[in-house]
Design an enzyme around this catalytic site. Structure first.
Site, short mmCIF file in Angstrom:
data_model
loop_
_atom_site.label_atom_id
_atom_site.label_comp_id
_atom_site.label_asym_id
_atom_site.label_seq_id
_atom_site.Cartn_x
_atom_site.Cartn_y
_atom_site.Cartn_z
N GLY A 1 -4.59 -68.43 25.98
CA GLY A 1 -5.68 -69.06 25.67
C GLY A 1 -6.95 -68.53 24.78
O GLY A 1 -7.93 -68.82 24.87
N ASN B 1 -6.72 -69.26 21.68
CA ASN B 1 -7.36 -70.32 20.89
C ASN B 1 -8.80 -71.13 21.57
O ASN B 1 -9.50 -71.38 21.26
CB ASN B 1 -6.48 -71.28 20.40
N MET C 1 2.94 -75.81 25.59
CA MET C 1 4.23 -75.70 25.19
C MET C 1 5.00 -76.69 25.62
O MET C 1 6.33 -76.79 25.95
CB MET C 1 4.87 -74.60 25.59
N LEU D 1 6.38 -80.92 24.94
CA LEU D 1 6.23 -81.92 23.89
C LEU D 1 5.54 -83.17 24.56
O LEU D 1 5.77 -83.48 25.78
CB LEU D 1 7.69 -82.67 23.90
N HIS E 1 -0.21 -74.99 15.16
CA HIS E 1 0.97 -74.40 15.21
C HIS E 1 1.16 -73.21 14.14
O HIS E 1 0.26 -73.22 13.06
CB HIS E 1 2.11 -75.32 14.55
#
Ligand code: GAR
Length: 202
Positions: A12, A14, A91, A93, A110
Protein backbone atom coordinates in the site's frame (compact mmCIF):
# COMPACT_ATOMS: atom_id res chain seq x y z
CA UNK A 1 -16.22 16.40 -2.81
CA UNK A 2 -15.38 13.32 -4.90
CA UNK A 3 -15.36 10.06 -2.98
CA UNK A 4 -12.46 7.72 -3.72
CA UNK A 5 -12.14 4.02 -2.89
CA UNK A 6 -8.70 2.40 -3.08
CA UNK A 7 -8.40 -1.35 -3.74
CA UNK A 8 -5.06 -2.85 -2.71
CA UNK A 9 -3.62 -6.32 -2.18
CA UNK A 10 -0.30 -5.55 -0.53
CA UNK A 11 1.98 -3.04 1.09
CA UNK A 12 0.00 0.00 0.00
CA UNK A 13 2.80 2.49 -0.63
CA UNK A 14 0.75 3.95 -3.50
CA UNK A 15 -2.25 4.18 -1.18
CA UNK A 16 -0.02 6.04 1.27
CA UNK A 17 1.11 8.47 -1.43
CA UNK A 18 -2.53 9.14 -2.32
CA UNK A 19 -3.56 9.65 1.32
CA UNK A 20 -0.60 12.01 1.81
CA UNK A 21 -1.51 13.95 -1.35
CA UNK A 22 -5.10 14.38 -0.12
CA UNK A 23 -3.93 15.45 3.35
CA UNK A 24 -1.42 17.96 1.93
CA UNK A 25 -4.05 19.21 -0.58
CA UNK A 26 -2.01 18.14 -3.62
CA UNK A 27 -5.24 16.37 -4.50
CA UNK A 28 -8.02 18.88 -3.99
CA UNK A 29 -11.75 18.25 -3.89
CA UNK A 30 -11.54 14.55 -3.08
CA UNK A 31 -11.22 12.24 -0.10
CA UNK A 32 -10.27 8.60 0.32
CA UNK A 33 -13.32 7.21 2.09
CA UNK A 34 -12.75 3.50 1.67
CA UNK A 35 -9.88 1.01 1.38
CA UNK A 36 -10.72 -2.54 0.35
CA UNK A 37 -8.45 -5.55 0.06
CA UNK A 38 -8.71 -9.13 -1.15
CA UNK A 39 -5.88 -10.06 1.26
CA UNK A 40 -6.60 -10.27 4.97
CA UNK A 41 -3.17 -9.15 6.09
CA UNK A 42 -2.52 -6.49 3.45
CA UNK A 43 -0.57 -3.68 5.08
CA UNK A 44 -2.71 -1.29 3.04
CA UNK A 45 -5.58 -2.01 5.50
CA UNK A 46 -3.36 -1.01 8.43
CA UNK A 47 -2.39 2.21 6.65
CA UNK A 48 -6.08 3.03 6.20
CA UNK A 49 -6.76 2.35 9.90
CA UNK A 50 -3.91 4.66 10.89
CA UNK A 51 -5.57 7.47 8.95
CA UNK A 52 -9.07 6.75 10.24
CA UNK A 53 -10.26 5.56 6.83
CA UNK A 54 -12.95 2.88 6.66
CA UNK A 55 -11.37 -0.39 5.54
CA UNK A 56 -12.52 -3.89 4.82
CA UNK A 57 -11.09 -7.27 3.86
CA UNK A 58 -13.27 -8.66 1.11
CA UNK A 59 -12.70 -12.41 1.29
CA UNK A 60 -12.68 -14.04 -2.19
CA UNK A 61 -13.33 -17.44 -0.62
CA UNK A 62 -16.83 -16.37 0.37
CA UNK A 63 -17.87 -16.10 -3.28
CA UNK A 64 -18.32 -18.81 -5.87
CA UNK A 65 -16.86 -16.83 -8.77
CA UNK A 66 -15.05 -13.64 -9.72
CA UNK A 67 -18.35 -12.28 -11.05
CA UNK A 68 -20.10 -12.79 -7.71
CA UNK A 69 -17.18 -11.32 -5.81
CA UNK A 70 -17.15 -8.24 -8.03
CA UNK A 71 -20.95 -7.92 -7.84
CA UNK A 72 -20.69 -7.71 -4.04
CA UNK A 73 -17.77 -5.29 -4.34
CA UNK A 74 -19.68 -3.00 -6.72
CA UNK A 75 -22.74 -3.05 -4.45
CA UNK A 76 -20.52 -2.06 -1.52
CA UNK A 77 -18.87 0.73 -3.54
CA UNK A 78 -22.26 2.04 -4.63
CA UNK A 79 -23.58 1.92 -1.06
CA UNK A 80 -20.69 4.19 -0.15
CA UNK A 81 -21.40 6.49 -3.09
CA UNK A 82 -17.92 6.04 -4.55
CA UNK A 83 -17.09 8.25 -7.55
CA UNK A 84 -13.64 6.91 -8.42
CA UNK A 85 -12.12 3.46 -7.87
CA UNK A 86 -8.32 3.43 -7.61
CA UNK A 87 -6.51 0.12 -7.99
CA UNK A 88 -3.19 0.35 -6.18
CA UNK A 89 -1.36 -2.94 -6.29
CA UNK A 90 -4.69 -4.77 -6.54
CA UNK A 91 -3.71 -8.12 -8.01
CA UNK A 92 -7.09 -9.31 -9.30
CA UNK A 93 -8.54 -8.85 -12.75
CA UNK A 94 -11.82 -6.96 -12.49
CA UNK A 95 -14.90 -8.41 -14.21
CA UNK A 96 -16.60 -6.76 -17.23
CA UNK A 97 -19.61 -5.99 -15.01
CA UNK A 98 -17.41 -4.06 -12.59
CA UNK A 99 -15.86 -2.14 -15.51
CA UNK A 100 -19.32 -1.33 -16.85
CA UNK A 101 -20.59 -0.13 -13.46
CA UNK A 102 -17.64 2.25 -13.14
CA UNK A 103 -16.98 3.00 -16.80
CA UNK A 104 -13.91 5.27 -17.11
CA UNK A 105 -13.95 5.68 -13.34
CA UNK A 106 -11.50 2.91 -12.45
CA UNK A 107 -7.78 3.71 -12.56
CA UNK A 108 -4.81 1.41 -12.26
CA UNK A 109 -1.07 1.85 -11.92
CA UNK A 110 1.29 -0.57 -13.60
CA UNK A 111 5.08 -0.80 -13.10
CA UNK A 112 6.05 -0.86 -16.80
CA UNK A 113 5.52 1.16 -19.95
CA UNK A 114 2.31 -0.43 -21.24
CA UNK A 115 1.53 -2.13 -23.54
CA UNK A 116 4.89 -3.73 -22.70
CA UNK A 117 5.02 -6.21 -19.83
CA UNK A 118 1.43 -6.34 -18.58
CA UNK A 119 0.41 -8.67 -15.74
CA UNK A 120 1.58 -9.13 -12.19
CA UNK A 121 5.34 -9.38 -12.85
CA UNK A 122 5.96 -6.26 -14.95
CA UNK A 123 9.28 -5.33 -13.35
CA UNK A 124 10.87 -8.80 -13.51
CA UNK A 125 9.62 -9.32 -17.07
CA UNK A 126 11.19 -6.05 -18.26
CA UNK A 127 14.48 -6.85 -16.55
CA UNK A 128 14.56 -10.41 -17.96
CA UNK A 129 13.77 -9.14 -21.44
CA UNK A 130 16.74 -6.81 -21.25
CA UNK A 131 15.04 -3.50 -22.03
CA UNK A 132 17.13 -0.41 -21.36
CA UNK A 133 14.14 1.75 -20.50
CA UNK A 134 11.03 0.81 -18.56
CA UNK A 135 8.77 2.89 -16.30
CA UNK A 136 5.25 3.15 -15.03
CA UNK A 137 1.80 3.77 -16.42
CA UNK A 138 -1.43 5.13 -14.98
CA UNK A 139 -4.43 4.07 -17.05
CA UNK A 140 -8.17 3.63 -16.99
CA UNK A 141 -9.29 0.04 -16.56
CA UNK A 142 -11.18 -1.70 -19.34
CA UNK A 143 -12.13 -5.37 -19.78
CA UNK A 144 -8.60 -6.47 -20.71
CA UNK A 145 -5.52 -6.95 -18.58
CA UNK A 146 -3.71 -3.59 -18.35
CA UNK A 147 -5.15 -2.51 -21.72
CA UNK A 148 -7.23 0.59 -20.95
CA UNK A 149 -6.61 4.20 -22.12
CA UNK A 150 -3.32 5.58 -20.82
CA UNK A 151 -3.47 8.72 -18.65
CA UNK A 152 0.18 9.27 -17.68
CA UNK A 153 3.46 7.46 -18.28
CA UNK A 154 7.00 8.07 -17.19
CA UNK A 155 10.22 6.32 -18.16
CA UNK A 156 12.90 4.87 -15.90
CA UNK A 157 16.34 3.89 -17.21
CA UNK A 158 17.46 0.34 -16.44
CA UNK A 159 20.99 0.09 -15.04
CA UNK A 160 23.37 -2.80 -15.70
CA UNK A 161 23.51 -3.70 -12.01
CA UNK A 162 19.76 -3.46 -11.43
CA UNK A 163 17.91 -6.20 -9.57
CA UNK A 164 14.11 -6.46 -9.42
CA UNK A 165 14.30 -4.77 -6.01
CA UNK A 166 16.51 -1.85 -7.06
CA UNK A 167 14.46 -1.24 -10.18
CA UNK A 168 11.21 -1.48 -8.20
CA UNK A 169 12.51 1.14 -5.80
CA UNK A 170 13.10 3.67 -8.60
CA UNK A 171 9.84 2.85 -10.39
CA UNK A 172 7.79 3.18 -7.21
CA UNK A 173 9.34 6.54 -6.43
CA UNK A 174 7.89 7.77 -9.73
CA UNK A 175 4.57 5.97 -9.11
CA UNK A 176 4.12 7.83 -5.83
CA UNK A 177 4.25 11.14 -7.73
CA UNK A 178 2.42 10.06 -10.90
CA UNK A 179 -0.64 8.42 -9.32
CA UNK A 180 -1.69 11.38 -7.14
CA UNK A 181 -1.16 13.62 -10.18
CA UNK A 182 -3.46 11.50 -12.37
CA UNK A 183 -6.11 11.39 -9.63
CA UNK A 184 -5.94 15.14 -9.17
CA UNK A 185 -6.37 15.65 -12.93
CA UNK A 186 -9.45 13.41 -12.91
CA UNK A 187 -10.95 15.10 -9.86
CA UNK A 188 -10.53 18.51 -11.53
CA UNK A 189 -12.18 17.21 -14.72
CA UNK A 190 -9.04 17.69 -16.80
CA UNK A 191 -9.01 14.32 -18.57
CA UNK A 192 -10.92 13.71 -21.81
CA UNK A 193 -11.05 10.24 -23.34
CA UNK A 194 -11.39 9.80 -27.10
CA UNK A 195 -11.15 6.18 -28.17
CA UNK A 196 -7.92 4.88 -26.70
CA UNK A 197 -6.45 8.34 -26.17
CA UNK A 198 -6.60 10.50 -23.07
CA UNK A 199 -6.12 14.23 -23.50
CA UNK A 200 -5.04 16.31 -20.53
CA UNK A 201 -6.20 19.90 -20.37
CA UNK A 202 -4.01 21.44 -17.65
C1 GAR B 1 3.03 -1.13 -7.53
O1 GAR B 1 4.37 -1.00 -7.93
C2 GAR B 1 2.13 -1.30 -8.73
O2 GAR B 1 2.63 -0.68 -9.88
C3 GAR B 1 2.12 -2.79 -8.88
O3 GAR B 1 2.10 -3.29 -7.58
C4 GAR B 1 2.83 -2.42 -6.74
C5 GAR B 1 2.04 -2.22 -5.46
O4 GAR B 1 2.79 -1.57 -4.51
N1 GAR B 1 0.97 -3.21 -9.63
C6 GAR B 1 0.96 -4.21 -10.50
O5 GAR B 1 1.93 -4.89 -10.74
C7 GAR B 1 -0.37 -4.43 -11.17
N2 GAR B 1 -0.25 -5.36 -12.23
P1 GAR B 1 2.11 -0.90 -3.26
O6 GAR B 1 1.18 -1.92 -2.64
O7 GAR B 1 3.26 -0.58 -2.34
O8 GAR B 1 1.39 0.33 -3.73
Amino acid sequence: MKRIAVLASGNGTNLQAIIDAVESKKICGAEVVLVLSDKKDAYALTRAKKHGIKNKFFDPQLYASRQEYDRALVAYLQEHKIDLVVLAGYMRLVSPEFVEAYKNRIMNIHPALLPAFPGTKGIAAALDYGVKVTGCTVHFVDEGMDTGPIILQEAVTVRDDDTVESLRERIQKIEHRLYPKAIDLWVRGKITIQGRRCFIDE
